[in-house]
Design a protein around this motif. Structure first.
Motif, short mmCIF file in Angstrom:
data_model
loop_
_atom_site.label_atom_id
_atom_site.label_comp_id
_atom_site.label_asym_id
_atom_site.label_seq_id
_atom_site.Cartn_x
_atom_site.Cartn_y
_atom_site.Cartn_z
N TYR A 1 36.01 4.83 -34.85
CA TYR A 1 35.70 5.35 -36.18
C TYR A 1 36.97 5.38 -37.05
CZ TYR A 1 34.15 8.60 -39.82
OH TYR A 1 33.85 9.19 -41.01
N LYS A 2 38.05 5.85 -36.46
CA LYS A 2 39.29 6.00 -37.24
C LYS A 2 40.07 4.70 -37.38
CE LYS A 2 40.04 10.89 -36.47
NZ LYS A 2 40.56 11.82 -35.47
N ASN A 3 39.94 3.83 -36.39
CA ASN A 3 40.65 2.54 -36.42
C ASN A 3 39.64 1.42 -36.23
OD1 ASN A 3 43.36 3.87 -36.22
ND2 ASN A 3 42.55 4.45 -34.23
N MET B 1 29.48 4.02 -37.75
CA MET B 1 30.64 3.17 -38.03
C MET B 1 31.35 2.75 -36.74
SD MET B 1 30.74 2.57 -41.33
CE MET B 1 28.96 2.43 -41.29
N ALA B 2 31.41 3.67 -35.78
CA ALA B 2 32.01 3.31 -34.49
C ALA B 2 31.15 2.25 -33.80
CB ALA B 2 32.13 4.55 -33.59
N SER B 3 29.84 2.38 -33.90
CA SER B 3 28.95 1.41 -33.28
C SER B 3 29.11 0.04 -33.94
CB SER B 3 27.50 1.90 -33.39
OG SER B 3 26.64 1.02 -32.72
N ALA B 4 29.30 0.03 -35.27
CA ALA B 4 29.50 -1.24 -35.98
C ALA B 4 30.80 -1.90 -35.52
CB ALA B 4 29.54 -0.99 -37.49
N SER B 5 31.84 -1.09 -35.38
CA SER B 5 33.12 -1.61 -34.91
C SER B 5 32.97 -2.20 -33.51
CB SER B 5 34.14 -0.46 -34.91
OG SER B 5 35.33 -0.83 -34.26
N ARG C 1 19.94 10.61 -33.79
CA ARG C 1 21.12 9.79 -34.06
C ARG C 1 20.98 8.34 -33.58
NH1 ARG C 1 25.31 12.98 -35.33
NH2 ARG C 1 25.81 11.25 -36.67
N ILE C 2 19.86 8.04 -32.94
CA ILE C 2 19.72 6.69 -32.39
C ILE C 2 19.75 5.63 -33.50
CG2 ILE C 2 18.16 5.14 -31.12
CD1 ILE C 2 17.41 7.55 -29.37
N LYS C 3 19.12 5.94 -34.63
CA LYS C 3 19.13 4.98 -35.75
C LYS C 3 20.55 4.77 -36.28
CE LYS C 3 14.57 4.64 -37.73
NZ LYS C 3 13.66 5.66 -37.25
N CYS C 4 21.39 5.79 -36.16
CA CYS C 4 22.79 5.62 -36.57
C CYS C 4 23.45 4.57 -35.68
CB CYS C 4 23.57 6.93 -36.40
SG CYS C 4 22.88 8.37 -37.24
N ALA C 5 23.23 4.71 -34.39
CA ALA C 5 23.91 3.84 -33.42
C ALA C 5 23.38 2.42 -33.46
CB ALA C 5 23.77 4.42 -32.02
N THR C 6 22.09 2.25 -33.78
CA THR C 6 21.51 0.90 -33.71
C THR C 6 21.60 0.14 -35.05
OG1 THR C 6 19.31 1.83 -34.15
CG2 THR C 6 19.89 1.43 -31.84
#
Ligand code: FES
Length: 147
Positions: A18-20, A70-74, A125-130
């Motif tokens: 998330y941060k990097n 955002m972490a999942s996107a990274s 939060r699953i929709k956030c991660a997917t």
């Protein structure tokens, strides 16, 4: 490792992405562009992919969202770069299964993605991660089946 320590490790991996963020930004050389929202919160991802000869050559993302999205996107961009489209989609399906708490095939190398496994315990939060994964699938599908 005790499960508490594993939780802490996973949290650290998520916060690091998330941060990097890896692969943050936009590809400008005419690849695939996918914009997608998380309907439950309105957060969004802007994903650009370069697919050539059935291989995801490059992937970048931008957007706004919670740390998990955002972490999942990274993690997703890191994981699919250099993979065949087929393997990228296979990994995305495995990720969805992980979010449903299903046992995964041991032969899959999940890498950092495994840090998100705990999200399966928080259905909201699953929709956030997917989100990023759905965007990637939509992109490669539109490439394979242009309208
Ligand atoms: Fe919006 Fe997670 S709260 S993507």
């Amino acid at each position: 490792m005790s499960s508490l320590n594993l939780d802490q490790l996973y949290r650290r991996v998520i916060m690091d992405h998330y941060k990097n963020p890896r692969n943050k930004g936009e590809l400008t050389d005419g690849g695939l562009t996918i914009d997608m929202n998380n309907p439950t919160c309105g957060d969004r991802i802007h994903l650009t992919l370069q697919v050539e000869d059935g291989i995801v050559q490059d992937a970048k993302f931008d957007g706004e969202g919670c740390s998990i999205s955002m972490a999942s996107a990274s993690m997703m961009t890191q994981a699919v770069k250099g993979k065949s489209v087929e393997d990228a989609v296979r990994l995305s399906k495995a990720f969805s299964d992980m979010m449903l708490g299903k046992e995964l095939d041991d032969s899959l190398d999940l890498g950092d993605i495994e840090a998100l496994s705990g999200v399966s315990q928080f259905p909201a939060r699953i929709k956030c991660a997917t989100l990023a994964w759905k965007a990637m699938e939509k992109g490669v599908d539109s490439d394979a089946n242009p309208k």
